[in-house]
Design an enzyme around this catalytic site. Structure first.
Site, PDB file in Angstrom:
ATOM      1  N   ASN A 295       4.228   5.657 -11.243  1.00 14.99           N
ATOM      2  CA  ASN A 295       3.586   4.442 -10.749  1.00 14.99           C
ATOM      3  C   ASN A 295       2.074   4.561 -10.936  1.00 14.99           C
ATOM      4  O   ASN A 295       1.367   5.000 -10.042  1.00 14.99           O
ATOM      5  CB  ASN A 295       3.965   4.222  -9.283  1.00 14.99           C
ATOM      6  CG  ASN A 295       3.386   2.933  -8.742  1.00 14.99           C
ATOM      7  OD1 ASN A 295       2.686   2.211  -9.460  1.00 14.99           O
ATOM      8  ND2 ASN A 295       3.657   2.650  -7.496  1.00 14.99           N
TER       9      ASN A 295
ATOM     10  N   GLY B 248       9.835 -11.277 -12.302  1.00 17.07           N
ATOM     11  CA  GLY B 248      10.349 -12.627 -12.081  1.00 17.07           C
ATOM     12  C   GLY B 248      11.798 -12.834 -12.446  1.00 17.07           C
ATOM     13  O   GLY B 248      12.238 -13.973 -12.612  1.00 17.07           O
TER      14      GLY B 248
ATOM     15  N   CYS C 140      -0.125   0.529  -9.376  1.00 16.98           N
ATOM     16  CA  CYS C 140      -0.148  -0.169  -8.091  1.00 16.98           C
ATOM     17  C   CYS C 140      -1.533  -0.757  -7.846  1.00 16.98           C
ATOM     18  O   CYS C 140      -2.521  -0.024  -7.790  1.00 16.98           O
ATOM     19  CB  CYS C 140       0.215   0.772  -6.946  1.00 16.98           C
ATOM     20  SG  CYS C 140       0.205  -0.097  -5.365  1.00 16.98           S
TER      21      CYS C 140
ATOM     22  N   GLY D 218       0.805  -1.227   0.000  1.00 13.38           N
ATOM     23  CA  GLY D 218       0.000   0.000   0.000  1.00 13.38           C
ATOM     24  C   GLY D 218       0.832   1.268   0.000  1.00 13.38           C
ATOM     25  O   GLY D 218       0.467   2.273   0.629  1.00 13.38           O
TER      26      GLY D 218
HETATM   27  C1  LIG Z   1       6.951  -5.788  -1.736  1.00 16.43           C
HETATM   28  C2  LIG Z   1       6.812  -5.077  -3.055  1.00 16.43           C
HETATM   29  C3  LIG Z   1       6.644  -3.699  -3.073  1.00 16.43           C
HETATM   30  C4  LIG Z   1       6.519  -3.023  -4.300  1.00 16.43           C
HETATM   31  N1  LIG Z   1       6.387  -1.658  -4.294  1.00 16.43           N
HETATM   32  C5  LIG Z   1       6.343  -1.000  -5.493  1.00 16.43           C
HETATM   33  C6  LIG Z   1       6.314   0.434  -5.524  1.00 16.43           C
HETATM   34  O1  LIG Z   1       6.386   1.109  -4.499  1.00 16.43           O
HETATM   35  N2  LIG Z   1       6.226   1.045  -6.743  1.00 16.43           N
HETATM   36  C7  LIG Z   1       6.183   0.323  -7.924  1.00 16.43           C
HETATM   37  O2  LIG Z   1       6.099   0.924  -9.008  1.00 16.43           O
HETATM   38  N3  LIG Z   1       6.250  -1.032  -7.914  1.00 16.43           N
HETATM   39  C8  LIG Z   1       6.334  -1.701  -6.741  1.00 16.43           C
HETATM   40  N4  LIG Z   1       6.426  -3.073  -6.732  1.00 16.43           N
HETATM   41  C9  LIG Z   1       6.456  -3.806  -8.030  1.00 16.43           C
HETATM   42  C10 LIG Z   1       7.891  -4.143  -8.457  1.00 16.43           C
HETATM   43  O3  LIG Z   1       8.654  -2.975  -8.668  1.00 16.43           O
HETATM   44  C11 LIG Z   1       7.901  -5.010  -9.735  1.00 16.43           C
HETATM   45  O4  LIG Z   1       7.284  -4.293 -10.780  1.00 16.43           O
HETATM   46  C12 LIG Z   1       7.170  -6.328  -9.582  1.00 16.43           C
HETATM   47  O5  LIG Z   1       7.388  -6.875  -8.290  1.00 16.43           O
HETATM   48  C13 LIG Z   1       7.576  -7.364 -10.645  1.00 16.43           C
HETATM   49  O6  LIG Z   1       8.946  -7.709 -10.556  1.00 16.43           O
HETATM   50  P1  LIG Z   1       9.490  -8.991  -9.728  1.00 16.43           P
HETATM   51  O7  LIG Z   1       8.666 -10.157 -10.150  1.00 16.43           O
HETATM   52  O8  LIG Z   1      10.934  -9.091 -10.099  1.00 16.43           O
HETATM   53  O9  LIG Z   1       9.284  -8.678  -8.270  1.00 16.43           O
HETATM   54  C14 LIG Z   1       6.543  -3.768  -5.524  1.00 16.43           C
HETATM   55  C15 LIG Z   1       6.712  -5.151  -5.482  1.00 16.43           C
HETATM   56  C16 LIG Z   1       6.846  -5.817  -4.276  1.00 16.43           C
HETATM   57  C17 LIG Z   1       7.046  -7.307  -4.288  1.00 16.43           C
END
Ligand SMILES: Cc1cc2nc3c(=O)[nH]c(=O)nc-3n(C[C@H](O)[C@H](O)[C@H](O)COP(=O)(O)O)c2cc1C
Length: 310
Positions: free
Chosen positions: A127, A244, A130, A72
Site C-alpha cells: 500500500n 467503482g 494511501c 487513516g
Molecule cells: C473505507 C475505505 C478504506 C480503505 N482502506 C484501504 C486500505 O487499508 N488499504 C488500501 O490499499 N486501500 C484501501 N482503500 C482503497 C480501496 O481498496 C480501493 O482501492 C478503492 O476504494 C477503489 O475501489 P472502489 O471504488 O471499488 O472502492 C480503502 C477504501 C475505502 C473506501
C-alpha cells in the site's frame, strides 16, 4: 460447467473477483452473509507494525457520485493480525492478499517479512498509495525512485509474490507501473482512491475532520479504466483492477481494459452481497457467450489495435 479459474503469481483463483483492501476488514462481518471460500481471494485491511486508531472522526462522507474516506489505516497491528485475524480466515479455502503499510521502509519490511510467512497469505499488496496518512502511503507511491526502492526492499524479504498498489494521484501512471515492474514487482493492483474534498453547505468547512479524503465508488471508474488500459499494455506483469466496481458489467469492463482479476471496494458497504452477485453475473456471461474467462482480458485494446491498423 463454467470455468472461472484465473492463475496469477502466487494466486490460483477460483474466480477473478475479490473484495478490495479496507472495504472488507478481515472478513468477519461478511462471513455472516456468505461462505468466504466462494471468493477468488480476499485483500485484507492494511496492516502496520503497530496498532493504529486511525484519523479523527468524521472520516467518511458521501458525495453526489461516490464516497470520501480518511480512515487513516486503522488496524489492530501486525501481531494481532497474525494471532487472530489470519487464523480466523484460515478456516476458509481462499487465498489472502495481505495489504502492507507503514511509515518507513523498515516498517514495510517488518510487516512483509512476518506476514508473508502466514500459511494462508499467498501474496502481498504494497500500500504505497494511501492518501490519508501523514507519513508513508502516498509519498512512496508518487515518486518512481522511492517506489522502486521500497518494492526492492520488500521483495528481498517476502516469501510470496509482491503486488504494488498504484495511486491515481500522479501525472505518469505508466511510469510508476514500469518503475514497480523493473524493481521486481510480480503484479500491480490499481487504483487506490483519488484525493478529494466535500464541504459543509452551511459552514463551508470540509466535512471530514482530516479535510481531504480519498474518493471511491462509481465516480472513479472511468479514471480507473483508463489507467488499467494504459498500464496493462505497457507492462508484462498482471494487473488486478479496481475502482467503482459494483456490477458484473463493471468487472467485465476492467477485464476488457486488461485486468486479469477485479477487486470490489465501496460497493461492499451498500450491498454486502456485491462480490457474490458479481461472480454469478460473470459466470452467466461466460456460460452464455461460451468463452473462457481469459478470453475477455484485454479485449478492448485488441479491438483498438484492429481499428487503428485498418
Ligand atoms: C473505507 C475505505 C478504506 C480503505 N482502506 C484501504 C486500505 O487499508 N488499504 C488500501 O490499499 N486501500 C484501501 N482503500 C482503497 C480501496 O481498496 C480501493 O482501492 C478503492 O476504494 C477503489 O475501489 P472502489 O471504488 O471499488 O472502492 C480503502 C477504501 C475505502 C473506501
Amino acid at each position: 460447467m463454467t470455468n472461472m479459474h484465473v492463475s496469477l503469481p502466487g494466486l490460483e483463483l477460483k474466480n477473478p473477483i475479490m473484495p478490495a483492501s479496507g472495504c472488507f476488514g478481515f472478513g468477519r462481518e461478511y462471513a455472516q452473509f456468505y461462505d468466504l471460500s466462494k471468493l477468488g481471494a480476499i485483500m485484507v485491511k492494511a496492516v502496520t507494525p503497530e496498532m493504529r486508531r486511525g484519523n479523527a472522526t468524521p472520516r467518511v462522507a458521501e458525495t453526489e457520485s461516490g464516497m470520501l474516506n480518511a480512515i487513516g489505516l486503522q488496524n489492530p497491528g501486525l501481531e494481532a493480525v497474525m494471532e487472530h485475524e489470519l487464523p480466523f480466515l484460515a478456516d476458509y479455502d481462499v487465498p489472502i492478499i495481505a495489504n502492507v503499510a507503514g511509515k518507513t521502509p523498515e516498517d514495510y519490511v517488518e510487516v512483509a517479512a512476518k506476514i508473508s510467512q502466514a500459511p494462508n497469505v499467498h501474496a502481498l499488496e504494497l500500500n504505497v498509495s494511501c492518501p490519508n496518512v501523514k507519513e508513508g502511503g502516498i509519498q512512496f507511491g508518487s515518486d518512481q525512485e522511492q517506489l522502486a526502492m521500497l518494492t526492492r526492499a520488500v521483495k528481498e524479504v517476502s516469501e510470496v509474490p509482491v503486488y504494488v498498489k498504484l495511486s491515481p494521484n500522479v501525472t505518469d501512471i505508466v511510469g510508476m507501473a514500469q518503475a514497480a515492474e523493473h524493481a521486481g514487482a510480480d503484479g500491480l493492483t490499481m487504483i487506490n482512491t483519488l484525493i478529494g474534498m466535500q464541504l459543509d453547505r452551511r459552514t463551508g468547512k470540509p466535512l471530514l475532520a482530516n479535510g481531504r479524503g480519498g474518493l471511491s465508488g462509481p465516480a472513479i471508474k472511468p479514471v480507473a479504466i483508463r489507467m488499467v488500459y494504459d498500464v496493462s499494455q505497457a507492462v508484462s506483469i498482471p494487473v488486478i483492477g479496481m475502482g467503482g466496481v459494483s456490477t458484473a458489467e463493471d468487472a467485465l469492463d476492467f477485464m476488457y481494459a486488461g485486468a486479469s482479476a477485479v477487486a470490489v471496494g465501496t460497493a461492499n458497504f451498500t450491498n454486502p452481497m456485491a462480490c457474490m452477485d458479481i461472480i454469478h453475473g460473470l459466470e452467466t456471461f461466460i456460460h452464455t457467450e461460451n468463452i473462457d474467462i481469459g478470453d475477455i482480458v484485454g479485449r478492448s485494446y485488441r479491438a483498438c489495435e484492429t481499428l487503428s491498423s485498418r
